[in-house]
Structure formats: structure tokens, C-alpha cells
Design an enzyme around this catalytic site. Structure first.
Site, mmCIF file in Angstrom:
data_model
loop_
_atom_site.group_PDB
_atom_site.id
_atom_site.type_symbol
_atom_site.label_atom_id
_atom_site.label_comp_id
_atom_site.label_asym_id
_atom_site.label_seq_id
_atom_site.Cartn_x
_atom_site.Cartn_y
_atom_site.Cartn_z
ATOM 1 N N SER A 252 0.870 -1.257 0.264
ATOM 2 C CA SER A 252 0.092 0.021 0.177
ATOM 3 C C SER A 252 0.915 1.374 0.098
ATOM 4 O O SER A 252 2.096 1.250 0.487
ATOM 5 C CB SER A 252 -0.800 -0.149 1.320
ATOM 6 O OG SER A 252 -1.395 1.329 1.531
ATOM 7 N N TYR B 227 -0.284 -0.879 9.878
ATOM 8 C CA TYR B 227 -0.423 -1.163 8.598
ATOM 9 C C TYR B 227 0.588 -0.663 7.740
ATOM 10 O O TYR B 227 1.114 -1.627 6.789
ATOM 11 C CB TYR B 227 -1.501 -0.242 8.135
ATOM 12 C CG TYR B 227 -2.240 -0.724 6.717
ATOM 13 C CD1 TYR B 227 -2.896 -1.796 6.240
ATOM 14 C CD2 TYR B 227 -2.283 0.175 5.624
ATOM 15 C CE1 TYR B 227 -3.225 -2.054 5.271
ATOM 16 C CE2 TYR B 227 -2.671 0.117 4.371
ATOM 17 C CZ TYR B 227 -3.348 -1.124 4.198
ATOM 18 O OH TYR B 227 -3.889 -1.137 2.870
HETATM 19 P P1 NAD Z 1 -11.893 -5.277 1.766
HETATM 20 O O1 NAD Z 1 -12.006 -5.285 3.203
HETATM 21 O O2 NAD Z 1 -12.931 -5.228 0.819
HETATM 22 O O3 NAD Z 1 -11.216 -6.857 1.542
HETATM 23 C C1 NAD Z 1 -10.476 -7.339 2.289
HETATM 24 C C2 NAD Z 1 -10.955 -8.831 2.779
HETATM 25 O O4 NAD Z 1 -10.128 -9.516 3.419
HETATM 26 C C3 NAD Z 1 -12.404 -8.708 3.374
HETATM 27 O O5 NAD Z 1 -13.434 -9.351 2.680
HETATM 28 C C4 NAD Z 1 -12.021 -9.449 4.609
HETATM 29 O O6 NAD Z 1 -13.143 -10.101 5.312
HETATM 30 C C5 NAD Z 1 -10.774 -10.423 4.361
HETATM 31 N N1 NAD Z 1 -10.115 -10.723 5.401
HETATM 32 C C6 NAD Z 1 -9.849 -10.028 6.650
HETATM 33 N N2 NAD Z 1 -9.077 -10.473 7.473
HETATM 34 C C7 NAD Z 1 -9.066 -12.138 7.026
HETATM 35 C C8 NAD Z 1 -8.374 -13.131 7.576
HETATM 36 N N3 NAD Z 1 -7.814 -13.065 8.710
HETATM 37 N N4 NAD Z 1 -8.436 -14.131 6.933
HETATM 38 C C9 NAD Z 1 -9.055 -14.253 5.537
HETATM 39 N N5 NAD Z 1 -9.799 -13.162 5.047
HETATM 40 C C10 NAD Z 1 -9.787 -11.893 6.024
HETATM 41 O O7 NAD Z 1 -10.635 -4.423 1.230
HETATM 42 P P2 NAD Z 1 -9.888 -4.212 -0.078
HETATM 43 O O8 NAD Z 1 -9.715 -2.877 -0.238
HETATM 44 O O9 NAD Z 1 -10.528 -4.914 -1.084
HETATM 45 O O10 NAD Z 1 -8.308 -4.896 0.209
HETATM 46 C C11 NAD Z 1 -7.746 -5.722 -0.375
HETATM 47 C C12 NAD Z 1 -6.287 -5.561 0.041
HETATM 48 O O11 NAD Z 1 -5.869 -4.528 -0.686
HETATM 49 C C13 NAD Z 1 -5.801 -5.542 1.600
HETATM 50 O O12 NAD Z 1 -4.605 -6.102 1.646
HETATM 51 C C14 NAD Z 1 -5.665 -3.824 1.520
HETATM 52 O O13 NAD Z 1 -5.040 -3.516 2.554
HETATM 53 C C15 NAD Z 1 -4.923 -3.787 0.040
HETATM 54 N N6 NAD Z 1 -4.970 -2.341 -0.353
HETATM 55 C C16 NAD Z 1 -6.255 -1.530 -0.632
HETATM 56 C C17 NAD Z 1 -6.314 -0.306 -1.238
HETATM 57 C C18 NAD Z 1 -7.553 0.270 -1.651
HETATM 58 O O14 NAD Z 1 -7.541 1.340 -1.927
HETATM 59 N N7 NAD Z 1 -8.671 -0.340 -1.445
HETATM 60 C C19 NAD Z 1 -5.209 0.476 -1.031
HETATM 61 C C20 NAD Z 1 -3.904 -0.012 -0.595
HETATM 62 C C21 NAD Z 1 -3.952 -1.508 -0.327
#
Ligand code: NAD
Length: 796
Positions: A643, A656
Site C-alpha cells: 500500500s 498497517y
Molecule cells: P476489503 O475489506 O473489501 O477486502 C479485504 C477482505 O479480506 C475482506 O473481505 C475480509 O473479510 C478479508 N479478511 C480480513 N481478514 C482476514 C483473515 N484473517 N483471513 C481471511 N480473510 C480476511 O478491502 P480491499 O480494499 O479489497 O483490500 C484488499 C487488499 O488491498 C488489502 O490487503 C488492503 O490492505 C489492500 N489495499 C487496498 C487499497 C484500496 O485502495 N482499497 C489500497 C492499498 C492496499
């Protein structure tokens, strides 16, 4: 043989559902319900009787030698000019010869049939050989009036000829009677209608039979000798009664087309006649009558030649190409029946310089450009110098008509700021086959249906109306044809036979990765604990199950895993699931994540630990067993999710950020350990609107922030086509870029044998701090080597 040798038709694409008139105005005129069946055709805001006449005529002349047309009659009661030959205007648009008779027939609904008889008799007399007779009308009625229901807009065209006759002319009979069922004073917009009962009883039902019987007597035939009778009459009951009076069986009577387009005024006898010709077979006799201050009746016999007529749109094709509108206010606006504020921009002067219109008439009205006689390159507009850079010949341009050349959309835009009766104004670059392009307005289309590469047809349309001077300006516009865009390039990147694990795939980014992987052939383990955003609570099977259902609905293969990535057992279980269900694991996308944002001083151990556990430990827990399987197989693709917070820092996300950059460290080493086993490890830094970011990202950007914009990068990194390893990529909103840890060129600040002092650091700060010539290094050894070779600054 004298008769009709070709026909063409045009009904505007727009149809108003008549019920929408009743729904809006039934409170005011409840009796409208009686005629509120079906649809009436209506002109787009840039259409009128001229543009429809051009389209019907082009349809009629399709595949024929236009040079042979030696007269053109234009028939309409709704011409936009009272003093300017509209027939000549249409001729110019059609690029017909100049040395022909062009005449407007007007002021009666019977003008079409009267012009047709005149044309037939002229050809019979031998003075002319091919006369184009086009009838077109766009009649106005006040809002919520029966006539608004009955009327429709349309045009049809007939070519009268002494060769290649498809319907032989057998004779005609005319009655000219000053029966005034309606009239329109010279300065008036709307018809004044006399009492319907009178019009029906004394008009239609007496005069039409009288004319038809007159023709029968003249030709010595009766109803038994006729296969189809065509006469317009928008009173449905009366239409039937006339047939009865004439002794015609119902199947011989041509439908008055009320349900499908409405009464098209002077054009209607032609519109119905063309419809009859479209269904006719050789030998059929068709009787055609036109009503209006009397009645014309004519009889034709269809010949074998009708079967050789090249295919055309006709009335049938026009009726099939339709867009039904329920928005009555739109209809009123398009017809200028309601006044709306058009804004200051609409006040810009539109006056046409008649000098320019005359000198450039071929270009503006006829869409004629140039073609170089030396190299054959077409261009629009025509100019002195050829546009072909390899030719550049001067004075070699010959006239070249673009209106019928196939063209396609090169680029386009929808402009909400430009003045338009039907915003957004859609326009773009169109490219003609064989050469030539120009920036055209698009019409008869919706923005979301327009695609680059789509074919367009050219149409003659109103460009503007100069209200002040009573002038209507015309030019050619492009009509995109949905469904003609080139097929999307075949998907070259597929995952058939591959097994993929996506953690945290129950929603957000992971869900989209899982769906796209499955759509492209992968068998997918959809892992998700189904927990809260901060990782609290017991979790649920719902999210993972739902994505598996979606995969199955796409025809793909998927299996759910509800295991927790933050424990080693959870990681083992996820990989075991892939092996048990699908026989191995080729792709792993470490995506699961949670957030527990707090400023560092307030961040207790639990918040720190939980985030590290899910992101960093989670990646270890799943990657290790997966990595072992990949090593055994000699193939693997691993994608870590970092990220911007980790790469660059973000207030309140110490936990994070640490975890996310930890993943980059993990990748850096795994790329080396996986190298000889065909395992590539990369990292994505996504940006997307998901529940993790819903409160941080601006809502107006949400459409562009769909996870779908990130997925292509992740899938590429997961594909066998990807040879990269150890790389970090930003992905979001369609933007992609590489991020790297780099090392500056630096310097040795003392001679190698002496130990630098603190002051040496200070005095060499600029060179130490500089990133000029910075490089990224494949591994620590190479980076160290570069350090050893550090430049001597010579500064002591
Ligand atoms: P999101 O919350 O929609 O998806 C994350 C998913 O991970 C959720 O469905 C959650 O239930 C699952 N999860 C959490 N803990 C878990 C565990 N212990 N075991 C199994 N599943 C688990 O969010 P997202 O934005 O789709 O995030 C996906 C990834 O992208 C994450 O790693 C996040 O840090 C990273 N990210 C997202 C963004 C963004 O702009 N959305 C930016 C940088 C990084």
C-alpha cells in the site's frame, strides 16, 4: 413500359408511446384514451421534412445511376421555406444533376399522388425518362389533441421510369373538389380542423370511393381485379367502412399504420404504397389513392423485376429500426412545443453567409470532398493541395462524394457544456474507408452505445435554426450503428488448468481478482473469513460463498475457504483445500486485509499485533505451504499486496505501514529463493473504492475507483506471460506505474583507510543525499557491490 422502377422509405427512429401522451395529459383530455394505442413516429430534434426526404430519396436511388434522373418532385405540406425551392435543396444534398427540373408540390395532402401522376404522364409523354418523386411530412398539432395522436412523421420516395419497371402504371383518375376538411393559413403553424363527423361522412367515405370507382370505370376493371388497395384514412372505423363500401375483402386493404407510426401526411399514400410493394409479388395489382381537396386514384401491376430490386431499408426496415420514447416532454421539446431556457451559449449568432453557402454548396449540402487524380487519396474538405505527404500534388482534386462511403468512429466525446437540444452533444472524428476523415456531430444514438471502431452511416440533418431570420441550416452527421464495432481482441492471457488462491476474496479487490481469474479459466479457491473491517467478530461464510456462486454463474470453477490467514493452521488449510479440490496451487494472491487506524501514540499492542498478524503473518502463513507446492511443481506466481501507506507513509497507519512494507521485504527474498523453481513474486499497491477506503476516498471518484481498474495488473502478474519478479506496481483508476527502492550514487567521503568523521558527513551532505543516478538493485549483494564502488568525492 411506364411505371415505378424503385422505391425508398424513411420513418424516423423515434417513436412516442401514445400512452405517454395520455398519461401526461389524460387529466386534461380524458377522451385521448380512445386513440392511445401503439406508437407514433416523430422526428429527432435535427430532422424535418427536408432531411426525411433526403433519406427516403437516397434509399430509393440505392444502387442506381443518379445521373439518369432527369426530374425531381418534392411533395410536402410542411416545407421549412415558403420561398426557396426545397426540391433544389434536396437535389443538392443528393448530388443530382443540375440540368433537371426540380419542383415542390405542396399545399395539399394529395400533393404526393398528384406529383406522381404528373411524373407518370411526363415519362409517358417521352419528354423525361426518370423522375424521382419524394413525399415527406412532419405535421404539427397542438399538445393533447387527437391529431397529435393520429399524426406521425415520415417520408417515402418512388422512381418513375420507362425502364426496369417493378410496378407498371395502368392508369389514374383524379377528382379535384374544394372540400375543406382542414386548412392551414399561410402564417399559421397548426392546421385548423373541421368537425370530425363531417370530415368522415362527407369527406373520406364519399370522396375516396368515388375516385376509386371512377378509376375502375375508366380502366374497365372491378375490385375482383385488384389484390391490394392503399388509401390513407386515420379514422380506423372509417378506413374499414370505405373498404366495405368498395366491396373489398379485409385482407385486400392495406393497414393504415396507426399503431406503428401514425398518419404521415402527404407522405402517407407513398409510405403505405411502399409497404405494399415490399410484400407484393409479380402479377399483383395495387390500387393507390390519395385524399385531399379531392382524391387521386391510380392502379399498378407488379412485374417480375420486383424480385431483382437490390435490398434496401424501405418502410419495413425503418419501422424495425426504432427507439420507443415514453417521455412526452422530450417529444414536446424536440418539436419546439415547449419553451426551455437554452442558456447564453445558445445566443451565439448562427447567420449563414449566403455567399459561402453558394460557393461551398457541394461541400456543405452535398458532402462532396476531393480525390487526388494523381495518387487517388480522398480528403475532406477538398483543397488545392493533396493531403498525402508523399504526393502533395497541386490542383489535382476531383469531386468525391462521401455520403455513401462506409465510415467508422475513430474517437468521440459526449459534451454536456455544448448547446444541445438533446444533451450531451456527441461528436467525434470519423474515418472513411479508403481515406478522408472529419469531425462530425453524431445523431440518433445514445452516448453509452457509441464505441470506437463502430460503423457509422451519414445522414443529412438540421444543423441549426436561425429563428431571427427564419433560416434552417443543414449539414451531414454521423449515425453510429450499435453492434458493428470490431470484436474485442481475443483474450490471449488465460489461466486454463491453473489453480489460484485469492485470500480475502469475499469482497472488494479480492472478489474481482477471483472472478476475472475464473472467467479466464482458472480454478479458484475463494478464501475469506467474512469478518469486520477491523478484523473483529466471529466471521461469516457468506462472502466467500457468494463469490463462489458468482464464479459458477460465469461458468467457472471455484471453491470457498473460510480459514483465517492470520494463523499457521489457517494458511495450511487454505493450501490444502486447493490441493484436495484441484490438485495443486499455481497462483497465490495475498490480499486479505484489515485496518485498525490510530495515531501511533494511541496505538495499543492489540491494534498493532492484529494488523501485522493479518497482513504480514498472514502472507507468511499462506505463502509458505503454497511456496513448497510451487517448488515441487517448478512453477508459481505470487502477488503480495502492499500500500502507498507502507511505501510512503500515512498518518495513523503505523501498524498497517509496517506490515505492508514488510510484505515488500518478503517478496524481495522470495523472488530469489523461488527463482530456480519458476516462481515469480511481485507486489501490487492498489487504489480502489472498497470498504477499507470508503471513508477516505471522494465519492464522486467511485466509478473510476472500481476494483476492476486494478485487476488487470494483478492478473498480469499472476499470468505465465509475466516474466517480471521482485517488482512493485501501483494500480488504480486505469493508472499503472512502477515503484522501486533505489539507491543513490553516493560517495566515499574519505580515503578508504581512514574513518570518516561526523563533520565529513555534514560537509558531504549534498552528494550523500542526492538521488541523481539512483538505481534499483536486484539483491543485497549487488547493492552492496555498488556501495563498495562508491565514488570518491575528493572532498576531505
Ligand atoms: P476489503 O475489506 O473489501 O477486502 C479485504 C477482505 O479480506 C475482506 O473481505 C475480509 O473479510 C478479508 N479478511 C480480513 N481478514 C482476514 C483473515 N484473517 N483471513 C481471511 N480473510 C480476511 O478491502 P480491499 O480494499 O479489497 O483490500 C484488499 C487488499 O488491498 C488489502 O490487503 C488492503 O490492505 C489492500 N489495499 C487496498 C487499497 C484500496 O485502495 N482499497 C489500497 C492499498 C492496499
Amino acid at each position: 413500359m411506364i411505371g415505378i422502377s424503385s422505391y425508398g422509405g424513411y420513418i424516423p427512429r423515434l417513436r412516442l408511446n401514445r400512452m405517454s401522451i395520455y398519461q401526461s395529459m389524460g387529466w386534461f383530455a380524458p377522451a385521448l384514451i380512445m386513440v392511445a394505442q401503439g406508437e407514433r413516429s416523430f422526428c429527432n430534434w435535427d430532422e424535418d421534412s427536408i432531411t426525411m426526404a433526403v433519406e427516403a430519396s437516397r434509399d430509393c436511388l440505392k444502387g442506381l445511376d443518379k445521373e439518369k434522373v432527369d426530374a425531381h418532385f418534392l411533395c410536402s405540406t410542411t416545407l421549412p421555406f415558403s420561398d426557396r425551392s426545397c426540391a433544389v435543396l434536396v437535389n443538392t444534398a443528393l448530388n443530382l444533376r443540375n440540368d433537371i427540373v426540380a419542383e415542390d408540390f405542396t399545399t395539399s395532402l394529395r400533393c404526393g399522388t398528384s406529383a406522381l401522376i404528373t411524373a407518370l404522364e411526363a415519362v409517358k409523354g417521352g419528354e423525361r425518362h426518370k423522375i424521382l418523386v419524394t413525399a415527406s411530412d412532419k405535421r404539427e398539432a397542438r399538445a393533447a389533441y387527437f391529431y397529435e395522436m393520429w399524426f406521425g412523421d415520415g417520408a417515402a420516395s418512388l422512381l418513375v421510369s420507362d425502364e426496369e419497371v417493378i410496378a407498371e402504371y395502368l392508369g389514374s383518375y383524379s377528382l379535384s373538389l374544394d372540400f375543406v376538411d382542414h386548412y392551414r393559413g399561410a402564417q399559421h403553424k397548426y392546421d385548423y380542423m373541421w368537425e370530425e363527423r363531417w370530415v368522415r361522412d362527407e369527406g373520406y367515405s364519399k370522396i375516396i370511393p368515388q375516385a376509386i370507382n371512377g378509376l375502375f370505370d375508366k380502366l374497365g376493371i372491378g375490385m375482383d381485379d385488384v389484390d391490394k388497395i392503399v388509401y390513407p384514412c386515420f379514422f380506423k372505423g372509417e378506413h374499414r367502412k370505405i373498404a366495405k363500401k368498395l366491396g373489398a375483402q379485409p385482407e385486400k386493404v392495406m393497414d393504415n399504420m396507426h399503431e406503428v407510426c401514425g398518419e404521415t401526411g402527404a407522405a402517407h399514400p407513398f409510405v403505405m404504397f411502399v409497404r405494399a410493394l415490399e410484400e407484393a409479388k409479380p402479377g399483383d395489382r395495387i390500387l393507390l389513392a390519395g385524399f385531399g381537396q379531392g382524391c387521386d386514384a391510380m392502379c399498378f401491376q407488379v412485374t417480375e423485376k420486383i424480385e431483382q430490386l437490390p435490398p434496401r431499408r424501405g418502410v419495413k426496415g425503418s419501422l424495425e429500426r426504432k427507439k420507443v420514447v415514453d417521455n412526452y416532454a422530450k417529444f414536446l421539446k424536440f418539436r419546439d412545443l415547449i419553451q426551455t431556457e437554452m442558456g447564453i451559449r445558445a445566443e451565439a449568432p448562427t447567420q449563414t453567409a449566403m455567399t459561402v453557402l453558394w460557393r461551398k454548396r457541394k461541400m456543405i449540402t452535398g458532402l462532396v470532398g476531393g480525390k487526388c487524380s494523381k495518387c487517388g487519396t480522398p480528403q475532406f474538405p477538398k483543397m488545392d493541395v493533396c493531403v498525402n505527404p508523399e504526393c502533395r500534388a497541386v490542383g489535382t482534386q476531383e469531386d468525391y462524394e462521401f455520403s455513401d462511403i462506409p465510415a467508422s468512429v475513430k474517437s468521440f466525446t459526449g459534451d454536456l457544456l455544448a448547446v444541445s437540444v438533446d444533451p450531451p452533444a456527441i461528436y467525434g472524428m470519423i474515418q472513411f474507408e479508403g481515406g478522408g476523415r472529419f469531425m462530425a456531430d453524431f445523431t440518433d444514438c445514445e452516448l453509452d452505445e457509441v464505441k470506437v471502431g463502430q460503423r457509422v452511416t451519414m445522414a443529412f440533418r438540421r444543423r441549426y435554426a436561425d429563428e431571427q431570420r427564419g433560416f434552417t441550416g443543414y449539414f451531414w452527421k454521423a449515425i453510429p450503428i450499435p453492434g458493428t464495432e470490431p470484436p474485442a481482441p481475443k483474450e490471449r492471457i488465460r489461466f486454463d488448468g491453473r489453480v489460484a488462491i485469492v485470500t480475502g476474496a469475499g469482497g472488494g479487490l479480492g472478489r474481482v481478482y477471483a472472478l476475472e481469474l475464473a472467467r479466464r479459466g482458472a480454478k479458484v479457491v475463494v478464501n475469506d473469513i467474512g469478518g469486520a473491517r477491523d478484523g473483529s467478530g466471529g466471521g461469516s461464510q457468506g462472502p466467500a460463498d457468494k463469490v463462489v456462486e458468482e464464479i459458477k454463474a460465469l461458468g467457472g470453477e471455484g471453491i470457498a475457504s473460510y480459514d483465517d490467514v492470520s494463523t499457521p493452521e489457517g494458511g495450511e488449510a487454505i493450501v490444502r483445500k486447493a490441493v484436495d479440490a484441484f490438485g495443486g496451487v499455481d497462483i497465490l494472491i495475498n490480499n486479505a486485509g484489515i485496518l485498525r487506524d490510530r495515531s501511533f501514540a494511541k496505538m495499543g499492542f492489540e491494534d498493532w499485533e492484529k494488523v501485522i498478524l493479518v497482513h504480514l503473518m498472514g502472507a507468511y502463513n499462506v505463502t509458505r505451504p503454497a511456496f513448497i507446492k510451487m517448488r515441487e511443481k517448478g512453477y508459481g506466481r505470487i502477488v503480495m499486496t502492499t500500500s502507498a501507506a507502507g511505501l510512503f507513509g500515512n498518518f495513523g497507519q503505523a501498524n498497517y505501514s509496517a506490515a505492508k512494507l514488510g510484505l515488500v521485504g518478503l517478496m524481495n527474498t522470495l523472488k530469489l529463493e523461488g527463482e530456480k523453481y519458476g516462481i515469480k513474486v511481485n507486489t501490487v499497491a492498489p487504489l480502489a473504492a472498497t470498504r477499507l477506503t470508503e471513508d477516505v476516498l471522494p465519492p464522486d471518484l467511485f466509478e473510476k475507483l472500481k476494483p476492476e481498474y486494478v485487476a488487470p495488473m494483478v492478473l498480469y502478474l499472476a499470468s505465465e506471460q509475466c516474466d517480471e519478479t521482485g517488482m512493485i506496481f501501483n494500480a488504480g483508476m486505469g493508472y499503472f506505474s512502477r515503484v522501486a527502492v533505489v539507491q543513490g550514487a553516493g560517495a566515499v567521503v574519505r580515503d578508504p583507510d581512514s574513518i570518516p568523521t561526523v563533520e565529513d558527513i555534514q560537509s558531504n551532505w549534498d552528494v550523500i543525499d542526492s538521488l541523481e543516478g539512483a538505481k534499483d538493485y536486484y539483491n543485497a549483494t549487488v547493492a552492496l557491490g555498488a556501495m563498495m564502488k562508491g565514488k570518491d568525492t575528493g572532498v576531505r
